[in-house]
Enzyme design. Structure first.
Site, PDB file in Angstrom:
ATOM      1  CB  CYS A 243      -0.470   6.876  -4.164  1.00 21.62           C
ATOM      2  SG  CYS A 243       1.296   6.588  -3.943  1.00 21.62           S
TER       3      CYS A 243
ATOM      4  CE1 TYR B  60       0.313   2.045   4.188  1.00 19.23           C
ATOM      5  CE2 TYR B  60       0.858  -0.262   4.546  1.00 19.23           C
ATOM      6  CZ  TYR B  60       0.878   1.060   4.965  1.00 19.23           C
ATOM      7  OH  TYR B  60       1.471   1.394   6.159  1.00 19.23           O
ATOM      8  CB  CYS B  61       1.580   3.944  -1.779  1.00 24.19           C
ATOM      9  SG  CYS B  61       0.394   3.845  -3.131  1.00 24.19           S
ATOM     10  NE  ARG B  62       3.220   9.972  -0.553  1.00 23.53           N
ATOM     11  CZ  ARG B  62       4.166  10.474  -1.347  1.00 23.53           C
ATOM     12  NH1 ARG B  62       3.892  10.750  -2.613  1.00 23.53           N
ATOM     13  NH2 ARG B  62       5.372  10.693  -0.874  1.00 23.53           N
TER      14      ARG B  62
END
Length: 222
Positions: A183, A177-179
């Site tokens: 993202c 996962y990221c932002r």
């Protein structure tokens, strides 16, 4: 004798928030600040705008009381004025996705691996991560991970991921996962991991979506 405020006067104050959110770059800056406190130099670089423009946008957000500042020597650090601001961004984005088919189509087109989205619920993913049945990796920069991350997640910044593949078990599904949904770092992580033979998926959530859903967030101090 003081004049009683009119309805229009009340709406004007609420409209200040709407005006502050009317710029795409200001929305991007809010999403970046939802990852943690940052100096203007970092925000300008991550939003791909020059310092002067970043400062102008941040001033507008500050005037609407959506962000606050902290001075550290010659540097000014910005942060959201409260977790409700991050929730506001999530609600605004989710409303846009619900009503704007153009946005939904654009999000589908952005995904480099259309079948990569993890189908687990947040609660199920949390339980599997706790039990070690899946490995959750946070591919954001280390400072963002330290400011807040999903429980049981490992910090593996995208730029370091290829060099750290040996740290990941080959027989376990990796969930990146990221932002958040806008993202692409988690998409790039999944693409890299699959190319190296790993079973990899992503979640569209970032820490803001997770918190807005009422689930816990950890920091490096937890």
């Amino acid at each position: 004798m003081k004049t009683k405020p009119t309805k229009s006067y009340l709406y004007e104050h609420v409209a200040r928030i709407g005006k502050a959110l009317s710029s795409p770059k200001r929305l991007e800056l809010l999403e970046l600040l939802a990852q943690g406190e940052k100096p203007v130099e970092t925000l300008a670089a991550q939003a791909d705008i020059d310092m002067r423009l970043a400062s102008a946008h941040l001033k507008a957000l500050r005037e609407a009381r959506l962000v606050e500042t902290r001075r550290d020597g010659k540097y000014i650090h910005y942060r959201l004025s409260g977790p409700d601001v991050a929730h506001l961004w999530v609600t605004l984005r989710e409303t846009a996705e619900e009503h704007l088919v153009e946005l939904r189509v654009a999000l589908e087109q952005m995904a480099s691996e259309p079948d990569s989205l993890c189908s687990e619920s947040r609660e199920s993913l949390l339980q599997k991560a706790k039990q070690g049945d899946v490995i959750v990796i946070d591919v954001r920069p280390p400072a963002e991970y330290e400011a807040g991350h999903l429980p049981f997640a490992r910090s593996m910044p995208l730029g370091e991921l290829e060099k750290r593949l040996a740290d990941l078990p080959a027989d376990c599904t990796i969930v990146a996962y990221c932002r958040g949904p806008f993202c692409l770092m988690s998409d790039e992580a999944v693409k890299l991991l699959r190319a190296k033979g790993f079973s990899a998926q992503k979640i569209s959530d970032g820490v803001s979506e997770w918190a807005a859903g009422g689930l816990p967030i950890e920091t490096s101090k937890n």
